[in-house]
Design an enzyme around this catalytic site. Structure first.
Site: not given
Length: 444
Positions: A131, A143, A177-178, A206, A293
């Site tokens: 992603h 990420d 994706e998130e 990922d 994140h």
């Protein structure tokens, strides 16, 4: 990567061995006494060493894109579209046929990028993907710039080598994706059943450069899993089964429609244990990625060694699995009932399956997938027993002190009538360690 949920952790040590923009690839959317040697993949051209500097150069570009577009590359934001444009331009220049697939989520347009390499069997597709979107709070360099950059550089290495694989190679970068695997779900859901059936496997990457890394391998398709474990064994790096993000990244979209999947992961918010730190280095008691994140997920949030090793593993898998001889879909019979394996000195145990409606003899390429949970696989002797009692040895105490036996074997069973009761027979021939047959499958 989306937020993950924990499940049972099984340590595994190393083994011995919808709109379209631009050109659209048509398939993008729409004698028994001598047992065969165990094998997971067919020999292939030597995989390249993926240059770390090249992968990091892509990460620098993704960071610049985020910096110039509000600090992120999230779905629906300018930074995501600029990221897609960057990757697409590289692939177009390298001779790929690219497809930009659009979808709508949360009121905004999303994009998937699909890249097909010319040639290979169109009825046997091997795909790798990652992603490309970040969360809105940061640039998303680990990420998932890390997976996206490694897949991109591997695709470019395919072009530089002018690779002519047996299978058709396809690469994908997913949007949103998130927000819940939106892009990859859209892609898979819009594939006709006939197109889904052509996939030999999907490989997902990922978060593969975490700053306090672990080396985790997905335990989904046995042949794909074995391929990654073989690579890491070859460089002396032990692995564990990936659990933190299991089912929470884009491979789940493919797995849910029956496509074989596998992949790599270096960890997110879960804490590295003392045993893991002793095995891999790094800091125990600290998250694999403290910037997961968060706004600090930038180019400083990458472990170069992990990124380098995992990028090379991507190429290793593409070269080996892509060159493997395609096998037409066969008829499979599986037993998923647990069978305890008594510690030595104990009797051999068996797990039976009954094959039916298979014409004639078994093929010379009969496939046996084995999943045995055991704390010391070097204790085990594993055989396939044909309906007439002929024994084909699959595993004879190899693998040393490693845990578990998850592998695929090819057996020349052409002297055997296919229909009848086949058995997986397992015996523990040394003391102290125990386990059980988790499942096994035979495919004709």
């Amino acid at each position: 990567m989306s937020l993950s949920v924990p499940r049972r952790l099984a340590a595994v040590a190393a083994l011995a061995v919808g709109g379209l923009i631009a050109a659209t690839a048509p398939s993008a959317l729409a004698a028994p006494t001598a047992p065969a040697a165990p094998t997971a993949v067919t020999a292939a051209p030597t995989p390249p060493d993926i240059p770390l500097a090249n992968v990091k150069a892509h990460l620098t570009q993704l960071q610049t894109i985020a910096t110039n577009n509000g600090g992120n590359r999230a779905h629906g934001r300018a930074g995501y579209k600029a990221s897609i444009d960057y990757v697409k331009a590289k692939l177009d220049a390298a001779g790929f046929t690219t497809t930009l697939q659009t979808f709508t989520s949360s009121g905004a347009t999303g994009y998937n990028l699909i890249a097909d390499w010319p040639g290979g069997d169109p009825d046997s597709v091997l795909m790798a993907g990652a992603h490309l979107d970040s969360v809105s709070s940061g640039a998303g360099i680990n990420d998932n710039g890390s997976g996206s950059a490694a897949v991109l550089e591997t695709a470019l290495a395919v072009s530089r080598a002018q690779l002519q694989p047996t299978k058709h190679l396809r690469f994908g970068w997913w949007g949103a994706e998130e927000l819940g695997l939106i892009g990859s779900k859209y892609y898979v859901n819009n594939l006709p059943a006939a197109e889904r059936a052509k996939f030999s496997g999907y490989l997902n990457f990922d978060m593969i450069g975490s700053p306090n890394p672990g080396y985790f391998v997905y335990d989904d398709d046995a042949a794909i899993e074995q391929t990654f474990k073989t690579y890491f064994s070859g460089i002396g790096v032990p692995t564990e089964i990936e659990t933190e993000g299991d089912g929470r990244s884009d491979h789940a979209s493919f797995k849910n429609v029956g496509i074989p999947v596998g992949g790599l992961f270096t960890g997110a918010s879960r804490t590295k244990t003392a045993a893991q730190a002793q095995k891999w280095g790094g800091t125990s008691g600290q998250a694999f990625d403290r910037c997961y994140h968060s706004s600090c997920d930038n180019t400083s949030n990458i472990n170069d060694t992990a990124l380098d090793r995992n990028s090379d593993a991507v190429a290793y898998a593409i070269w080996n699995l892509g060159a493997a001889t395609p096998v037409p879909p066969g008829k499979s019979f599986e037993n998923t009932a647990d069978v305890n394996i008594p510690d030595s000195p104990g009797a051999a145990v068996t797990s039976p399956v009954t094959a039916s409606d298979v014409p004639g003899n078994a093929p010379a390429t009969t496939k046996v997938d084995v999943n045995i949970v055991h704390t010391y696989r070097g204790d085990l002797v594993v055989d396939l027993v044909a309906p007439d009692g002929t024994v084909y040895n699959l595993h004879n105490r190899s693998g040393g002190s490693a845990d578990n036996l998850v592998a695929s074997y090819t057996v020349n069973a052409s002297a055997e009538v296919a229909n009848g009761v086949w058995k997986l027979q397992v015996k523990d021939v040394a003391a102290q360690d125990v386990g059980y047959i988790n499942s096994w499958k035979i495919t004709f």
